[in-house]
Structures are given as C-alpha cells and as structure tokens.
Design a protein around this motif. Structure first.
Motif, PDB file in Angstrom:
ATOM      1  N   GLU A 207       0.812  -1.209   0.000  1.00 52.28           N
ATOM      2  CA  GLU A 207       0.000   0.000   0.000  1.00 52.28           C
ATOM      3  C   GLU A 207       0.846   1.258   0.000  1.00 52.28           C
ATOM      4  O   GLU A 207       1.912   1.285   0.601  1.00 52.28           O
ATOM      5  CB  GLU A 207      -0.910  -0.006   1.235  1.00 52.28           C
ATOM      6  N   HIS A 236      -8.151  -4.647  -0.210  1.00 55.67           N
ATOM      7  CA  HIS A 236      -7.259  -4.580   0.950  1.00 55.67           C
ATOM      8  C   HIS A 236      -6.304  -3.386   0.819  1.00 55.67           C
ATOM      9  O   HIS A 236      -6.185  -2.560   1.725  1.00 55.67           O
ATOM     10  CB  HIS A 236      -6.467  -5.891   1.059  1.00 55.67           C
ATOM     11  N   HIS A 240      -6.199   0.547   2.836  1.00 55.28           N
ATOM     12  CA  HIS A 240      -5.002   1.087   3.491  1.00 55.28           C
ATOM     13  C   HIS A 240      -4.794   2.584   3.226  1.00 55.28           C
ATOM     14  O   HIS A 240      -4.041   3.236   3.946  1.00 55.28           O
ATOM     15  CB  HIS A 240      -3.760   0.334   3.020  1.00 55.28           C
ATOM     16  N   GLU A 270      -3.600  -4.183   9.773  1.00 61.44           N
ATOM     17  CA  GLU A 270      -3.708  -5.278   8.807  1.00 61.44           C
ATOM     18  C   GLU A 270      -4.921  -6.178   9.046  1.00 61.44           C
ATOM     19  O   GLU A 270      -5.575  -6.602   8.105  1.00 61.44           O
ATOM     20  CB  GLU A 270      -2.431  -6.130   8.829  1.00 61.44           C
ATOM     21  N   TYR A 340      -2.985 -10.694  10.631  1.00 60.69           N
ATOM     22  CA  TYR A 340      -3.968 -10.575   9.543  1.00 60.69           C
ATOM     23  C   TYR A 340      -5.158 -11.495   9.859  1.00 60.69           C
ATOM     24  O   TYR A 340      -6.304 -11.066   9.861  1.00 60.69           O
ATOM     25  CB  TYR A 340      -3.372 -11.032   8.210  1.00 60.69           C
TER      26      TYR A 340
HETATM   27 ZN   LIG Z   1      -2.157  -4.905   4.264  1.00 60.74          ZN
END
Ligand SMILES: [Zn+2]
Length: 558
Positions: A207, A236, A240, A270, A340
């Motif tokens: 990101e 995802h 971010h 995350e 995660y």
């Molecule tokens: Zn990530």
C-alpha cells in the motif's frame, strides 16, 4: 555528509538490507572531481565534502528480484521502488526531491503517483518519505481509467496480459472503490490513484498514499474464485489509503528507516483491513452472500487450525512482526498467529458484538469512522481504539475486547455467527462422508513438500500425532506400516487409515533411516462451512442484510 539507504520498506515489517544490492559507488563534486568517502555501517557512507557545493553519487543497484517491495528490470517492464535504490541524508529527507528518469528506447513510459515535473522524464516529491512511497513503473501498457466521487483512478496492467481480462477488472474495481469510499465517508486523495497490477504469476500487494503495487496471475480473471481473491487484494490495498497510510499507529507514525519500529497495533492496520476487504466486496455487490460465507469460513478455519494462537497474543504478534510474520521458520505455525488472520476474525466478532449490544444501531463502521475523524494524519496510541469502541458501543464491549488482544483467548465465533442467524460446520467433509457411508480417514498433523518423489516434512503442528511421535521438519517420510509413501499416494493411504490406529512410520533424518510409532489423529478438516440456521429470527436476518449490504436470496432461506 552521511548518505544512507533504508533498511526496510514501510508496510512490510522486516529488515531487508537493501544496501546489499548497491555496488560500484563513486562520489564527485560540482566539477566532477572525486570526493573521498568510506562506509561506516552496512547501509551508510560518509563523504568528506570539503568545499564542494554539489555532491554527486553514482552507483549500480542490482534489480533482479521481483516482489512488490523490490526493484526489477527486464525487457518486459521495470519496477523501481525508490526505497531500494535512492540514497538520502537525514538533513535533506524533509526537502522536496526531484527525480529524473531516462528510459531506454522501446521500453515504454514512466508511470508514478509522484507529482509530474516540467517534462515526462521529471518527477517531484515533497519529501524523501513521499518519494519512497511512490514506486515508478515503466511499461508500454496503456492505463484504463474511471472516475468515482470526483477522483480519477487508473488501472495499469503490466507484463504479459494474454489471458487477463482488463475490462472485467476495471468494471469491478469501481464498485469496490465506491463501497470503500462510502465506508469512510471522506476521500483523502490529493491526486489520482493508481492500481499497478503486475501480471507475473505471483501474489502480493503493498500500500501507498496514492497507489498500490499488486502482483497476480494473468489467469485470475478466468476462474471466479481467483478473480474474487484479486478483488479482495485490491480492496485490501485501497482500504489502506485510510487505515495505516493516513491513520497510522504510534510506533510507526514517523518512519525510522535505520531499524525496527515496534507497534502493538498492526492487528488494526492489517487485521481490520483484512476483515473489511472481503466484506466490502459483498457490500459492493461483487460477490454473493454464499461467496462471502466461504471467505469468512476460510479465515475461521485458518485461525482455529493454527496452534500458535495458543502461544502468542494479537498485540505481541504485532510487536514480533519483525521476527515472526514474514519469516519462513518451519515452527511458525506453532509459535505465531498472523495478525492478519486473527485480526480479521476479531474484527468480525467485534462487529457482531457491537451490533448485538446496540440492537443493530451501531457497528464497527462507526468505530472506524470515529477513529479516522480523530486520528487521520496523527499517530494513534493503541488505547485509542478500545476507547473508540467504548464510545460507540459502551464500556462492556471494550472490556470484552481487551482479553482478545492481550491474551491468547479465542474470539467466540459461534456466538458472533449466531447473532446473524448463522452456524459453523467444522467437519463438513467428514459429515458428508459419514452420511454417504464412507470411511472418514486419518491424519498425522503435518504438512509436506514434495522434492521430486520425496515427501519432506515442512511443518509439524503442536499437539498432533506427528508432533507426539517426534517427527521434525526436514524429515523425509519413507513408509507407513511398511508401505512405501510417495507424493502420489500419500492422501490415498491416509484416507484408508483410521483415527486411533497405531502404525509405524519409516523416516530418514540427515541420512539415517529410523522408525517412529505413531497413533493416528482424526483427519484435519480441509475447510469449514457457514450455514444459515433454520431457526434464525427475522431480526437476525435483517441484521445480516444490513451487515452484508445485500438481500438474502430465497435459496438461502429454504
Ligand atoms: Zn495490508
């Protein structure tokens, strides 16, 4: 003057030692006269500047490793991550930076989210930190674009796109972007956003403020499940933009490129991002409720089948990112839980809990928006999140949350599912086998990798048959009960054995062949399955529809 190269890349919390790829340096002044310099640390050079008004460093950088955080040069395309290639000084780090790129003929154009300068070769960044946040991609591909909420988004497919359907990808990115923008309520982008999509048969994403670099397989628009995975990766990285790029945990608020920076909050950065990446695909109408259930069941399965979750808390796993998350230790499965995976499951359980506690009036969305309003562009302390939870849903929910972060306690996922009228089937394959009168099969509790025909143990999960018998990672499996094992018959042999059965394993370790007695485990479930409960109340159904942003179809209600 001390010249430095960063030792790590923001967003990927591991020391990478990029300076190992720098060679043949020379340093000269404004007239091209050599300036004396010497190395003082692995990533730092001291230059004796004297009266020089200009210091010019020239060096080679090895760019032959392809990942989202490294640099790569080939005839097909070039990726330059400035963090691997451009030196800085502590003093000039805050100054505006100018980049000039000369591209060999025929390779294409430079694409970047840097500020364009006065020619196509020149680019600007307001600081060195912005520069390292802005990879440069050189490709002869053509970006495709769309507009959403007054911003412009580009998708640049890079590499061999023979089997990739760019139109399908672009059409699906837009609703994902719209759903994500709607979640946060504000779009903090100051210029265009770029999805750099490297079609290189790998997987990964990193990101940045105004772009993301993703790696994927060019075959992934050809299979629904793979395409959903790609969309989930894009979501995802785009989430971010808010969560971690601009709303950043204390500890990594200001980057120290020299060394590790510790934060207990990577589970927010995350884990919560991983919770929302799939959920937003449902809200965007890109996946069905059944497809969302499959993705959520995968997270629940991964968490519960990782023994390391009983060894390390979420906050500790976050601090230990540098030594556990990105390593390839064969014991990681027993010593670590991914922030995660557990972060995503805690996010799900917390969302359900908030909806329960507030009778469906508030949700985790409200907590995320409150956090962003309060902490955008300021580093937030770990306690800010539980406090925001208390403000939105009451102190009881905050007290419920804390042990899930500080201890190895599992989130009660069955309770969370039941508040949406759902149940979790943990042995769907065994149940199906039993119903059809088939043998359920047995397991050892290890994973293996095949080297030609050899079965070499990759991991041994704690508390399993293999672990109790004394099998170690690296052992080669030769036979079970005197019968030769190889990669083509392992699954078949195991499916014919029964849990509780005692057998002899023949193994080879460092060249010595030996046997171990082992009592077999039940086979580990390959997957979990989420089902809609027939007794679900109308309130649960309504809550589920608000949560997932779509209507239940008749099939699910049967
Ligand atoms: Zn990530």
């Amino acid at each position: 003057m001390e010249l430095r190269l960063p030792n790590w890349n923001p967003g990927s919390y591991k020391i990478r030692d990029f300076a190992a790829h720098v060679d043949s340096m020379s340093v000269t002044d404004q007239e091209g006269h050599p300036l004396p310099f010497f190395k003082v640390r692995k990533n730092a050079w001291i230059v004796e500047v004297g009266d020089a008004t200009v210091v010019q460093a020239e060096y080679d950088v090895f760019a032959g490793q392809l990942s989202v955080r490294s640099s790569w040069v080939s005839e097909g395309f070039i990726l330059i991550n400035p963090v691997t290639a451009i030196l800085y000084t502590e003093r000039s780090r805050a100054w505006p930076q100018r980049v000039e790129v000369s591209v060999p003929d025929g390779l294409g154009r430079v694409y970047s989210s840097l500020i364009p300068g006065d020619s196509s070769a020149r680019w600007m960044a307001l600081s060195y930190d912005e520069l390292v946040d802005s990879p440069l991609v050189i490709s002869d591909g053509q970006p495709a674009n769309f507009e959403q909420d007054g911003r412009v988004y580009h998708l640049l497919d890079v590499g061999d796109d023979t089997f990739w359907d760019s139109e399908q990808a672009l059409e699906s990115l837009q609703p994902m972007v719209a759903a994500t923008n709607a979640l946060w309520g504000v779009v903090p982008l100051e210029r265009d956003y770029w999805f750099f999509n490297l079609l290189v048969e790998g997987r990964g994403g990193l990101e940045h403020d105004h772009n993301t670099v993703m790696m994927t397989s060019r075959w992934n628009t050809r299979k629904r499940e793979d395409f959903i995975n790609w969309l989930s990766l894009a979501a995802h990285e785009y989430i971010h933009v808010w969560n971690v790029r601009r709303m950043r945990p204390a500890g990594i608020g200001e980057y120290d490129f020299e060394k590790e920076q510790y934060s207990p909050s990577l589970w927010i950065a995350e884990g919560l991002t991983s919770y929302y990446d799939n959920l937003l695909l449902s809200r965007a109408g890109l996946i069905s409720i059944e497809e969302y259930f499959r993705l959520l069941a995968k997270d629940l399965h991964r968490l519960e089948l990782t023994p390391g979750r009983q060894r390390i808390s979420l906050r500790q796993a976050s601090r230990d990112a540098w030594i556990r998350q990105y390593g390839d230790s064969p014991n990681r499965v027993n010593s670590n839980i991914s922030y995660y995976t557990k972060g995503a499951v805690v996010g799900f359980a917390l969302d359900a809990r908030i909806r329960d506690e507030t009778k469906g009036r508030r949700s985790l969305d409200d907590v995320m928006r409150l956090m962003y309003r309060r902490w955008a562009d300021k580093a937030f302390p770990e306690q800010a999140f539980p406090e925001a939870v208390a403000e939105i849903a009451g102190d009881r929910v905050r007290r419920w949350l804390e042990p899930l972060l500080d201890t190895t306690q599992d989130p009660d996922v069955d309770e969370a599912l039941s508040s949406f009228g759902l149940t979790l089937e943990r042995q769907p394959d065994r149940v199906a086998a039993e119903l059809s009168g088939e043998h359920p099969g047995a397991g050892l509790g290890l994973t293996w990798k095949a080297q030609s025909d050899e079965l070499v143990v990759a991991t041994v999960a704690a508390g399993t048959a293999a672990s109790q018998a004394g099998v170690l990672p690296g052992d080669e499996l030769l036979a079970i009960g005197g019968q030769r094992l190889h990669r083509d018959n392992y699954e078949d042999k195991m499916s014919r054995l029964a849990p509780g059965e005692s057998v002899e394993l023949l193994l080879s370790r460092h060249g010595t062949v030996f046997t171990l007695a082992v009592k077999l485990d039940p086979v580990r479930p390959q997957r979990y399955e989420i089902r809609f409960s027939e007794e679900a109340s109308s309130e649960s159904i309504e809550r589920l529809q608000t949560w997932l942003g779509q209507e239940m179809n008749a099939g699910l209600l049967d």
